[in-house]
Design an enzyme around this catalytic site. Structure first.
Site, PDB file in Angstrom:
ATOM      1  N   GLU A  99      -1.348  -2.809  -9.288  1.00  0.00           N
ATOM      2  CA  GLU A  99      -0.889  -2.704  -7.913  1.00  0.00           C
ATOM      3  C   GLU A  99       0.614  -2.945  -7.890  1.00  0.00           C
ATOM      4  O   GLU A  99       1.187  -3.448  -8.840  1.00  0.00           O
ATOM      5  CB  GLU A  99      -1.610  -3.719  -7.024  1.00  0.00           C
ATOM      6  CG  GLU A  99      -3.111  -3.518  -6.961  1.00  0.00           C
ATOM      7  CD  GLU A  99      -3.816  -4.600  -6.170  1.00  0.00           C
ATOM      8  OE1 GLU A  99      -4.519  -4.253  -5.214  1.00  0.00           O
ATOM      9  OE2 GLU A  99      -3.653  -5.796  -6.512  1.00  0.00           O
ATOM     10  N   ASN A 138      -8.382 -17.365  -1.334  1.00  0.00           N
ATOM     11  CA  ASN A 138      -7.287 -18.272  -1.691  1.00  0.00           C
ATOM     12  C   ASN A 138      -5.976 -17.926  -0.975  1.00  0.00           C
ATOM     13  O   ASN A 138      -5.268 -18.814  -0.508  1.00  0.00           O
ATOM     14  CB  ASN A 138      -7.088 -18.305  -3.205  1.00  0.00           C
ATOM     15  CG  ASN A 138      -6.769 -16.949  -3.798  1.00  0.00           C
ATOM     16  OD1 ASN A 138      -7.266 -15.923  -3.341  1.00  0.00           O
ATOM     17  ND2 ASN A 138      -5.949 -16.934  -4.830  1.00  0.00           N
ATOM     18  N   CYS A 164      -4.615 -17.095  -8.512  1.00  0.00           N
ATOM     19  CA  CYS A 164      -5.048 -16.422  -9.739  1.00  0.00           C
ATOM     20  C   CYS A 164      -3.996 -16.525 -10.837  1.00  0.00           C
ATOM     21  O   CYS A 164      -4.327 -16.453 -12.026  1.00  0.00           O
ATOM     22  CB  CYS A 164      -5.369 -14.963  -9.455  1.00  0.00           C
ATOM     23  SG  CYS A 164      -4.003 -14.041  -8.686  1.00  0.00           S
ATOM     24  N   GLU A 218      -8.076  -6.970  -9.409  1.00  0.00           N
ATOM     25  CA  GLU A 218      -7.242  -8.064  -9.925  1.00  0.00           C
ATOM     26  C   GLU A 218      -8.144  -9.284  -9.933  1.00  0.00           C
ATOM     27  O   GLU A 218      -8.534  -9.794  -8.881  1.00  0.00           O
ATOM     28  CB  GLU A 218      -6.010  -8.271  -9.047  1.00  0.00           C
ATOM     29  CG  GLU A 218      -4.971  -9.172  -9.683  1.00  0.00           C
ATOM     30  CD  GLU A 218      -5.081 -10.606  -9.216  1.00  0.00           C
ATOM     31  OE1 GLU A 218      -5.528 -11.446 -10.041  1.00  0.00           O
ATOM     32  OE2 GLU A 218      -4.764 -10.899  -8.060  1.00  0.00           O
TER      33      GLU A 218
END
Length: 488
Positions: free
Chosen positions: A469, A157, A290, A256
């Site tokens: 992160e 993405n 996301c 993630e």
């Protein structure tokens, strides 16, 4: 379109290498073949891991932190110099609008390298002066060391942005990486290999192996004995598969994963600002982010106004070729992903959703008929038990749901197995703080969306991931400390 699609090669030990076989990269815009990608076999994965190990044992492994930081800044400079090449590659793979690739994807790639150059250059050591009985003392300090050869598995993405978000801190900490980009978006990872060499990154530090997941390159990489850790962004189910792959060797992971993100809109919000923010969070990148909002809970007194504003924003979107003037919205990444999204559109209809806008496949003319196009879609009327309110669609869709009380809004927003992000829209900052903190997510925004300080923690809870992160949080994953205790 050239008669022969250009090749996309693997990058191993500073060389551009053919694979054991090839596959076509299909444009999501019109269905044309835009590249021929070389799939790495297990032997090439072995070679990439071995190249990374040699780099760690060579000059790269002996570089100082300051030298690595300077090298990362040279990479950022070279990204700026190759900016248009990266934009072209990103757009060719994804079909996203040219302006988005310029202002978000490629711009952030350069910033990722400069940010982590700054973070690692300012990194200190944990140290303690230990006092013992009788007046004796000891000095304890923890020395961070590279994790080793890190497997970096990147989604389709935001392929360049998320690739550099992982590679920059990994290299800042002195690791070598073997990157497995999505088979849907292979081009920028290979182009970054050119940029690494041009910037002076030693051979073997940055390697790229192309291919698919199970039974292909992804499985070969994540199960490899020589991989010291895996970082991954993508679907929760893939994260689970990677956990199983690394479990026998007890390797660390940083994930993630997916989200079913909520926005909570209170009646005292700034209406125009809120509707504009919601439109961004629902429709940016055709909903393939996301952090996108797929559930919008709206306090009943402003429900109709927010709904009307979002429908107006949806009508203003312009679907088209990435370089066409006025294009705001590209296609989904592939025909297969469009079928997944279409199944959710059908399911919403079966569950009694009222389609306020969209709900189908647009007619954009014969030249785009082969593309993976979908209409931006807004629903009301869904019962909260519907799968559409609990499963990640990953498309330009949102369910709009009214609520009456703050407690109800919090309960509805937290009614999910995911826990990635949320947004709260209100003029009452006390309420904004209170509700944002009540969200069971890794990131809560108040009166904004996708505003990032790259030093802050980025990650999720539940099905949305493991680990954080960003800034020093990334450095923690990519290093292992050795505590040194010296009795004084």
């Amino acid at each position: 379109m050239p008669a022969t699609a250009p090749p996309v090669l693997n990058v191993v030990d500073g060389a551009f290498v053919e694979g054991m076989s090839t596959f076509d990269k299909i444009s999501p815009v019109d269905g044309a073949v835009v590249a021929t990608v070389h799939e790495a076999g297990p032997e090439l994965v072995d070679a990439a891991v071995a190249a990374g190990r040699r780099a760690l044992d060579g000059p790269w492994g002996r570089m100082s932190t300051a030298e690595r930081a300077r090298l990362l800044r040279r990479v950022a400079d070279r990204i700026e110099e190759r900016f248009d090449d990266l934009v072209d590659a990103e757009v060719r793979d994804t079909g996203k609008p040219l302006e988005q690739a310029r202002t978000l994807d490629v711009a952030r790639a350069a910033v990722n390298f400069t940010t982590f150059a700054d973070v690692v250059a300012g990194q200190g050591l944990d140290s303690y002066l230990t006092e013992m009985a009788g007046g004796a003392r000891a000095l304890n300090y923890a020395v961070p060391k590279p994790l080793g050869v890190v497997g970096v598995v990147v989604p389709w993405n935001l392929p360049l942005l998320l690739l550099t978000w992982k590679v920059a801190p990994a290299l800042a900490c002195g690791n070598a990486v073997v990157v497995k980009p999505s088979e849907e978006t292979p081009s920028t990872a290979t182009l970054l290999g050119e940029i690494m060499s041009e910037a002076g990154v030693p051979d073997g530090v940055y390697n790229v192996v192309h291919g698919f997941g199970p039974g292909s390159t992804g499985e070969a990489l994540t199960t490899h004995e020589g991989i010291d850790g895996v970082t991954f962004t993508g679907e929760s189910s893939t994260g689970s598969a990677i956990m199983r792959a690394v479990a026998p060797r007890v390797r660390p992971v940083s994930f993630e994963l997916g989200g079913k993100n909520a926005a909570v809109v209170f009646a005292d919000c700034d209406l125009e600002r809120t509707v504009d923010g919601l439109a961004r969070s629902i429709f940016t990148n055709t909903g393939q982010v996301c952090l996108s909002t797929e559930r919008v809970y709206i306090e009943r007194p402003v429900f109709d106004d927010v709904v009307a504003g979002l429908v107006e924003r949806a009508r203003a979107l312009r679907l088209g070729r990435p370089d066409a003037p006025g294009t705001t919205t590209g296609p989904l990444i592939s025909a297969a992903h469009r079928e997944k999204v279409r199944r959710y559109l059908e399911l919403a209809r079966e569950d009694g959703a009222q389609e306020l806008f969209g709900g189908g496949v647009p007619d954009l003319g014969a030249d785009l008929a082969g593309g993976a196009w979908i209409e931006p879609t807004l629903w009301t009327g869904l019962d909260h038990s519907s799968r559409v309110l609990h499963e990640e669609v990953f498309g330009p869709v949102a369910a709009l749901v009214p609520f009456d009380t703050e407690d109800e809004a919090i309960r509805l927003a937290n009614d999910t197995r995911y826990g990635l992000a949320a947004a709260v829209w209100t003029r009452d900052l006390s309420r904004g703080h209170r509700v944002a903190q009540a969200m069971r997510v890794g990131m809560s925004w108040v009166n904004t969306w996708y505003l990032r300080d790259l030093r802050t923690p980025f990650g999720g809870a539940g099905l949305s991931g493991i680990g954080q992160e960003g800034g020093a949080h990334s450095l923690h994953f990519y290093t292992e400390p050795t505590n040194v205790c010296v009795q004084l």
